[in-house]
Write a protein that holds these residues in place. Structure first.
Motif, short mmCIF file in Angstrom:
data_model
loop_
_atom_site.label_atom_id
_atom_site.label_comp_id
_atom_site.label_asym_id
_atom_site.label_seq_id
_atom_site.Cartn_x
_atom_site.Cartn_y
_atom_site.Cartn_z
N ILE A 78 3.53 0.61 -5.23
CA ILE A 78 3.71 -0.84 -5.42
C ILE A 78 2.46 -1.62 -5.02
O ILE A 78 2.49 -2.86 -4.98
CB ILE A 78 4.92 -1.35 -4.61
N SER A 79 1.37 -0.92 -4.74
CA SER A 79 0.12 -1.61 -4.37
C SER A 79 -0.42 -2.40 -5.57
O SER A 79 -0.32 -1.97 -6.72
CB SER A 79 -0.93 -0.59 -3.93
N THR A 80 -1.00 -3.56 -5.26
CA THR A 80 -1.55 -4.41 -6.31
C THR A 80 -3.06 -4.61 -6.17
O THR A 80 -3.65 -5.38 -6.93
CB THR A 80 -0.86 -5.78 -6.31
N SER A 81 -3.68 -3.97 -5.17
CA SER A 81 -5.11 -4.14 -4.97
C SER A 81 -5.66 -2.92 -4.23
O SER A 81 -4.90 -2.11 -3.68
CB SER A 81 -5.41 -5.41 -4.15
N TYR A 82 -6.97 -2.83 -4.22
CA TYR A 82 -7.64 -1.74 -3.50
C TYR A 82 -7.29 -1.76 -2.01
O TYR A 82 -7.02 -0.72 -1.41
CB TYR A 82 -9.15 -1.85 -3.68
N GLY A 83 -7.27 -2.96 -1.40
CA GLY A 83 -6.98 -3.06 0.02
C GLY A 83 -5.59 -2.56 0.36
O GLY A 83 -5.39 -1.85 1.35
N GLN A 84 -4.59 -2.91 -0.44
CA GLN A 84 -3.23 -2.45 -0.20
C GLN A 84 -3.13 -0.94 -0.38
O GLN A 84 -2.46 -0.26 0.41
CB GLN A 84 -2.27 -3.16 -1.14
N MET A 85 -3.80 -0.41 -1.41
CA MET A 85 -3.78 1.03 -1.61
C MET A 85 -4.46 1.75 -0.45
O MET A 85 -3.97 2.78 0.01
CB MET A 85 -4.48 1.37 -2.93
N PHE A 86 -5.56 1.21 0.05
CA PHE A 86 -6.27 1.82 1.17
C PHE A 86 -5.37 1.88 2.40
O PHE A 86 -5.31 2.90 3.10
CB PHE A 86 -7.54 1.04 1.48
N ALA A 87 -4.66 0.79 2.69
CA ALA A 87 -3.77 0.76 3.84
C ALA A 87 -2.64 1.79 3.69
O ALA A 87 -2.28 2.50 4.66
CB ALA A 87 -3.18 -0.64 4.02
N ALA A 88 -2.07 1.88 2.50
CA ALA A 88 -1.00 2.85 2.27
C ALA A 88 -1.52 4.27 2.43
O ALA A 88 -0.86 5.13 3.03
CB ALA A 88 -0.40 2.65 0.87
N ARG A 89 -2.72 4.54 1.92
CA ARG A 89 -3.31 5.87 2.05
C ARG A 89 -3.60 6.20 3.51
O ARG A 89 -3.46 7.34 3.94
CB ARG A 89 -4.59 5.96 1.22
N LEU A 90 -4.00 5.20 4.29
CA LEU A 90 -4.22 5.42 5.72
C LEU A 90 -2.95 5.92 6.39
O LEU A 90 -2.97 6.87 7.19
CB LEU A 90 -4.72 4.13 6.36
N PHE A 91 -1.81 5.31 6.06
CA PHE A 91 -0.56 5.73 6.69
C PHE A 91 -0.07 7.08 6.16
O PHE A 91 0.65 7.79 6.86
CB PHE A 91 0.51 4.65 6.51
N ILE A 92 -0.47 7.43 4.93
CA ILE A 92 -0.20 8.79 4.48
C ILE A 92 -0.91 9.78 5.40
O ILE A 92 -0.35 10.79 5.83
CB ILE A 92 -0.65 8.99 3.02
N GLY A 93 -2.17 9.48 5.74
CA GLY A 93 -2.92 10.34 6.65
C GLY A 93 -2.30 10.42 8.02
O GLY A 93 -2.26 11.49 8.64
#
Length: 431
Positions: free
Chosen positions: A108-123
């Motif tokens: 549901i990310s709409t920008s690079y910043g939101q995707m980066f934050a979600a990927r951080l929490f995947i890690g």
């Protein structure tokens, strides 16, 4: 690769569960490891779609991948300690739920910043899964199966990457990239709930001491930072083993992430076909991880120093294969050489793990393996993807992939340096 952090579990004992239940625990834990890497690698299959929709640079794309490995490298050790104290099964369930929620956040990310934050929490969610998951698996099997189970469990990373690329590419091609992330998230949720129902702390470790079950009144080991460092680094050659393996893993860090994009750009393949072919090539890396480890054990059985020689050979041969491959024009010969390179690129992991175990005190194996995981993730997996993206922005993806294999020169030299110190360290251990 961080999974080996748990092999030195001081509370290992004879299994108290049936063989059928033990294999059920293995299957579910391995299944969650597949879900772990599928959630991690789904991004790589949809790189072209994100690049086009959000106008991202290759450096930004690489950072979305490397942030996961960065968090795994930084948090694997502390989170593994917390899981030992709080309860491993409970921790595994929460880890899987966290990375599944974060994967849904990617959808549901709409920008690079939101995707980066979600990927951080995947890690964050995936950071300690390998070490804690392997600890659970080893606790329900006899000790004589540990090497086989460890190798098979570690190979799950490559198999999960393969499935993540293939399935995500097909879903993204037909339904869009958001559904690719959502599919992986649902898969993780279902397996996590099933795991929590079937696997319980009471069944897998009914007699484990309190410190390992998360009980605050259990005995707590004491150590000083200086004493720990002295024990872990008394053997100088082990430092070169850490560094050599970490640098070598720049190659899988780059190839796992960028192969789908390379096949799409250089071969003009549609997304689903490029992802499927990249997945098959990634599969060869998992096969090589198992095969190279078995070959090393066989060759070094009577002469332990040959583990260094085998690591050197895997590094050098994989570098030659990749450099030659990316100097060729796109076509079958290039793909064959890429396959050969991927078969060997992770081969140094097996001999390095054995060397780390040999050159550090048995009671500190878990800590030593966690340091190894730190080097593998920070120097290799995280660095490989973002370095390739930065180079690709400046000279193109093919030129970047031609330069990245030069890292094998460094890893080969590091293993040579470690080998030169090895006999002295072994003599000091014996004394």
């Amino acid at each position: 690769m961080q999974a080996t952090a748990a092999v030195g579990d001081p509370y290992a004992r004879a299994p108290s569960v049936s063989s059928a239940y033990a294999w059920c625990v293995f299957a579910l834990t391995f299944g969650l490891l597949l879900a772990d890497y599928m959630s991690r690698q789904v991004l790589n299959a949809v790189f072209p779609l994100l690049k086009a929709q959000w106008m991202l640079t290759d450096t930004q794309l690489g950072s979305l991948s490397s942030i996961v490995s960065l968090m795994v490298g930084l948090l694997a050790f502390p989170l593994s300690i917390l899981a030992d104290r709080w309860g491993r099964v409970r921790s595994l369930f929460l880890m899987a739920m966290l990375w599944s929620v974060a994967t849904l956040g990617c959808a549901i990310s709409t920008s690079y910043g939101q995707m980066f934050a979600a990927r951080l929490f995947i890690g964050v969610g995936e950071a300690a899964y390998g070490s804690v998951g392997l600890a659970v698996v080893l606790s329900v099997f006899p000790a004589h199966l540990r090497a086989t189970l460890s190798g098979s469990f570690l190979a799950g990373g490559s198999f999960g990457s393969m499935l993540g690329m293939a399935v995500s590419g097909i879903v993204a091609a037909h339904l869009g990239w958001r559904w690719a992330f959502a599919t992986m998230a649902v898969f993780g949720f279902v397996l996590a709930v099933l795991y929590r129902i079937v696997v319980t702390e009471q069944r897998i470790a009914p007699g484990r001491p309190a410190v390992s079950r998360g009980m605050p009144n259990g005995p707590k080991p004491r150590f000083t930072a200086r004493g720990l460092a002295r024990a872990l680094f008394a053997s100088k050659s082990v430092v070169f083993a850490y560094l050599g393996c970490g640098v070598q893993l720049i190659l899988p860090g780059a190839t796992f992430v960028w192969l789908p994009s390379y096949l799409l750009r250089s071969y003009g393949m549609p997304l689903d076909r490029a992802s499927a072919l990249a997945a098959m090539l990634v599969l060869t890396s998992g096969v090589g991880l198992i095969g190279c480890g078995m070959l090393t054990d066989r060759i070094s059985r009577t002469r332990p120093a040959r583990k260094w020689t085998m690591a050197i050979a895997y590094c050098a041969l994989s570098g030659i294969a990749f450099v030659t491959a990316f100097r060729l024009p796109p076509g079958p010969p290039q793909l064959v050489l890429i396959g050969v390179g991927m078969l060997l690129e992770s081969g140094a992991v097996g001999p390095t793990g054995a060397l780390v175990a040999e050159l550090t005190p048995p009671q500190l194996h878990a800590t030593a393996m966690a340091i190894w995981a730190l080097a593998n993730n920070l120097l290799g997996l995280a660095a490989g993807s973002v370095m390739t993206g930065m180079l690709a922005d400046r000279m193109g993806l093919r030129a970047a992939l031609e330069l990245i294999p030069l890292a094998t020169l460094v890893s080969t030299l590091l293993f040579f340096a470690g080998k030169s110190l090895y006999r002295r360290d072994v003599a000091r251990h014996a004394a």
